[in-house]
Design a protein around this motif. Structure first.
Motif, PDB file in Angstrom:
ATOM      1  N   ALA A  91       0.823  -1.216   0.000  1.00  0.00           N
ATOM      2  CA  ALA A  91       0.000   0.000   0.000  1.00  0.00           C
ATOM      3  C   ALA A  91       0.858   1.268   0.000  1.00  0.00           C
ATOM      4  O   ALA A  91       0.466   2.283  -0.567  1.00  0.00           O
ATOM      5  CB  ALA A  91      -0.934   0.005   1.205  1.00  0.00           C
ATOM      6  N   ILE A  92       2.026   1.216   0.623  1.00  0.00           N
ATOM      7  CA  ILE A  92       2.876   2.414   0.678  1.00  0.00           C
ATOM      8  C   ILE A  92       4.053   2.348  -0.291  1.00  0.00           C
ATOM      9  O   ILE A  92       4.867   3.247  -0.339  1.00  0.00           O
ATOM     10  CB  ILE A  92       3.400   2.657   2.114  1.00  0.00           C
ATOM     11  N   ARG A  93       4.127   1.265  -1.089  1.00  0.00           N
ATOM     12  CA  ARG A  93       5.265   1.089  -1.988  1.00  0.00           C
ATOM     13  C   ARG A  93       5.309   2.149  -3.081  1.00  0.00           C
ATOM     14  O   ARG A  93       6.377   2.631  -3.441  1.00  0.00           O
ATOM     15  CB  ARG A  93       5.225  -0.288  -2.623  1.00  0.00           C
ATOM     16  N   ALA A  94       4.170   2.540  -3.637  1.00  0.00           N
ATOM     17  CA  ALA A  94       4.143   3.468  -4.776  1.00  0.00           C
ATOM     18  C   ALA A  94       4.849   4.780  -4.455  1.00  0.00           C
ATOM     19  O   ALA A  94       5.618   5.295  -5.270  1.00  0.00           O
ATOM     20  CB  ALA A  94       2.709   3.725  -5.198  1.00  0.00           C
ATOM     21  N   GLU A  95       4.626   5.310  -3.258  1.00  0.00           N
ATOM     22  CA  GLU A  95       5.283   6.581  -2.901  1.00  0.00           C
ATOM     23  C   GLU A  95       6.769   6.388  -2.619  1.00  0.00           C
ATOM     24  O   GLU A  95       7.575   7.268  -2.884  1.00  0.00           O
ATOM     25  CB  GLU A  95       4.581   7.219  -1.703  1.00  0.00           C
ATOM     26  N   ARG A  96       7.153   5.210  -2.105  1.00  0.00           N
ATOM     27  CA  ARG A  96       8.563   4.956  -1.806  1.00  0.00           C
ATOM     28  C   ARG A  96       9.389   4.663  -3.048  1.00  0.00           C
ATOM     29  O   ARG A  96      10.582   4.937  -3.075  1.00  0.00           O
ATOM     30  CB  ARG A  96       8.670   3.798  -0.815  1.00  0.00           C
ATOM     31  N   VAL A  97       8.765   4.102  -4.094  1.00  0.00           N
ATOM     32  CA  VAL A  97       9.498   3.748  -5.311  1.00  0.00           C
ATOM     33  C   VAL A  97      10.072   4.979  -5.996  1.00  0.00           C
ATOM     34  O   VAL A  97      11.108   4.912  -6.644  1.00  0.00           O
ATOM     35  CB  VAL A  97       8.576   2.952  -6.270  1.00  0.00           C
ATOM     36  N   ARG A  98       9.431   6.123  -5.826  1.00  0.00           N
ATOM     37  CA  ARG A  98       9.928   7.358  -6.447  1.00  0.00           C
ATOM     38  C   ARG A  98      11.325   7.721  -5.959  1.00  0.00           C
ATOM     39  O   ARG A  98      12.130   8.273  -6.700  1.00  0.00           O
ATOM     40  CB  ARG A  98       8.965   8.515  -6.171  1.00  0.00           C
ATOM     41  N   THR A  99      11.618   7.430  -4.708  1.00  0.00           N
ATOM     42  CA  THR A  99      12.920   7.795  -4.145  1.00  0.00           C
ATOM     43  C   THR A  99      13.847   6.602  -3.927  1.00  0.00           C
ATOM     44  O   THR A  99      15.046   6.775  -3.800  1.00  0.00           O
ATOM     45  CB  THR A  99      12.733   8.508  -2.790  1.00  0.00           C
ATOM     46  N   ASP A 100      13.289   5.395  -3.881  1.00  0.00           N
ATOM     47  CA  ASP A 100      14.082   4.207  -3.576  1.00  0.00           C
ATOM     48  C   ASP A 100      13.752   3.111  -4.585  1.00  0.00           C
ATOM     49  O   ASP A 100      12.666   2.543  -4.554  1.00  0.00           O
ATOM     50  CB  ASP A 100      13.767   3.735  -2.158  1.00  0.00           C
ATOM     51  N   HIS A 101      14.694   2.808  -5.485  1.00  0.00           N
ATOM     52  CA  HIS A 101      14.456   1.787  -6.507  1.00  0.00           C
ATOM     53  C   HIS A 101      14.334   0.387  -5.913  1.00  0.00           C
ATOM     54  O   HIS A 101      13.776  -0.505  -6.538  1.00  0.00           O
ATOM     55  CB  HIS A 101      15.570   1.805  -7.552  1.00  0.00           C
ATOM     56  N   LEU A 102      14.864   0.173  -4.737  1.00  0.00           N
ATOM     57  CA  LEU A 102      14.769  -1.130  -4.080  1.00  0.00           C
ATOM     58  C   LEU A 102      13.576  -1.226  -3.135  1.00  0.00           C
ATOM     59  O   LEU A 102      13.516  -2.147  -2.323  1.00  0.00           O
ATOM     60  CB  LEU A 102      16.054  -1.424  -3.299  1.00  0.00           C
ATOM     61  N   ALA A 103      12.631  -0.316  -3.232  1.00  0.00           N
ATOM     62  CA  ALA A 103      11.502  -0.269  -2.298  1.00  0.00           C
ATOM     63  C   ALA A 103      10.784  -1.609  -2.127  1.00  0.00           C
ATOM     64  O   ALA A 103      10.483  -1.994  -0.994  1.00  0.00           O
ATOM     65  CB  ALA A 103      10.514   0.821  -2.706  1.00  0.00           C
ATOM     66  N   PRO A 104      10.517  -2.371  -3.207  1.00  0.00           N
ATOM     67  CA  PRO A 104       9.803  -3.634  -3.006  1.00  0.00           C
ATOM     68  C   PRO A 104      10.556  -4.649  -2.151  1.00  0.00           C
ATOM     69  O   PRO A 104       9.944  -5.482  -1.504  1.00  0.00           O
ATOM     70  CB  PRO A 104       9.604  -4.175  -4.428  1.00  0.00           C
ATOM     71  N   ILE A 105      11.883  -4.587  -2.122  1.00  0.00           N
ATOM     72  CA  ILE A 105      12.659  -5.562  -1.348  1.00  0.00           C
ATOM     73  C   ILE A 105      13.599  -4.903  -0.345  1.00  0.00           C
ATOM     74  O   ILE A 105      14.478  -5.566   0.203  1.00  0.00           O
ATOM     75  CB  ILE A 105      13.471  -6.488  -2.283  1.00  0.00           C
ATOM     76  N   GLN A 106      13.437  -3.616  -0.074  1.00  0.00           N
ATOM     77  CA  GLN A 106      14.387  -2.879   0.759  1.00  0.00           C
ATOM     78  C   GLN A 106      14.547  -3.475   2.148  1.00  0.00           C
ATOM     79  O   GLN A 106      15.662  -3.652   2.631  1.00  0.00           O
ATOM     80  CB  GLN A 106      13.970  -1.410   0.879  1.00  0.00           C
ATOM     81  N   LYS A 107      13.444  -3.814   2.804  1.00  0.00           N
ATOM     82  CA  LYS A 107      13.521  -4.350   4.160  1.00  0.00           C
ATOM     83  C   LYS A 107      14.264  -5.697   4.166  1.00  0.00           C
ATOM     84  O   LYS A 107      15.115  -5.942   5.016  1.00  0.00           O
ATOM     85  CB  LYS A 107      12.113  -4.510   4.729  1.00  0.00           C
ATOM     86  N   LEU A 108      13.965  -6.543   3.209  1.00  0.00           N
ATOM     87  CA  LEU A 108      14.646  -7.826   3.088  1.00  0.00           C
ATOM     88  C   LEU A 108      16.129  -7.626   2.796  1.00  0.00           C
ATOM     89  O   LEU A 108      16.991  -8.274   3.404  1.00  0.00           O
ATOM     90  CB  LEU A 108      13.995  -8.654   1.976  1.00  0.00           C
TER      91      LEU A 108
END
Length: 160
Positions: A91-108
């Motif tokens: 749900a919050i990935r779309a806004e994070r992808v703009r600044t972080d290309h690894l947003a979908p797997i960043q925590k992992l």
């Protein structure tokens, strides 16, 4: 890390249950840790057996396929888990992808890096090297270097 993957994948399963309106459908039940480990095990075994260019229907085929796949889970359930597998809150990935290309797997990714730092200590004879890996998938930081043999590549660094 695995608990986070189970939690986020179950969020995606809940969205599918709402979309399809299947009440009591066992195929859309929540994933548990045991099921995730079985799913990862199938991925590892398929890589070891070089089944990456084999269709899933051939992998689960009764006479020709590996019986280990069929004994672990059905092809349909494996496909569903592949579809809903998530590593973060979508749900919050779309806004994070703009600044972080690894947003979908960043925590992992952060967990893996932290574990590597805990388990590996640098010595006086550390060498950092780069390797170009041929890659044709979608990746925002992919580079095209015409002078290199692996024309579309992702640069990886290795420690020697």
């Amino acid at each position: 890390m695995l608990a986070e993957i189970v939690l986020r994948s179950n969020d995606q399963l809940a969205l599918l249950r709402n979309y399809y309106h299947h009440k009591g459908n066992d195929a859309l039940r929540d994933m548990d840790l045991r099921e995730l480990k079985a799913f990862i095990g199938i991925l590892i075994i398929s890589a070891v057996r070089s089944d990456n260019h084999t269709t899933m229907s051939d992998m689960w085929d009764l006479p020709e396929g590996n019986p280990l796949y069929r004994c672990t889970m059905s092809e349909r359930h494996f496909t569903l888990l592949m579809r809903v597998l998530r590593f973060n809150h979508s749900a919050i990935r779309a806004e994070r992808v703009r600044t972080d290309h690894l947003a979908p797997i960043q925590k992992l990714f952060d967990h893996v890096v932290a574990n590597c730092r805990k388990k590996y200590s640098q010595g006086p004879h550390l060498t950092v090297d780069e390797q170009l890996i041929p890659f044709r998938g979608r990746c925002p930081f992919r580079m095209y270097i015409p002078s290199k043999p692996a024309s579309c590549s992702v640069a990886l660094f290795s420690l020697h």
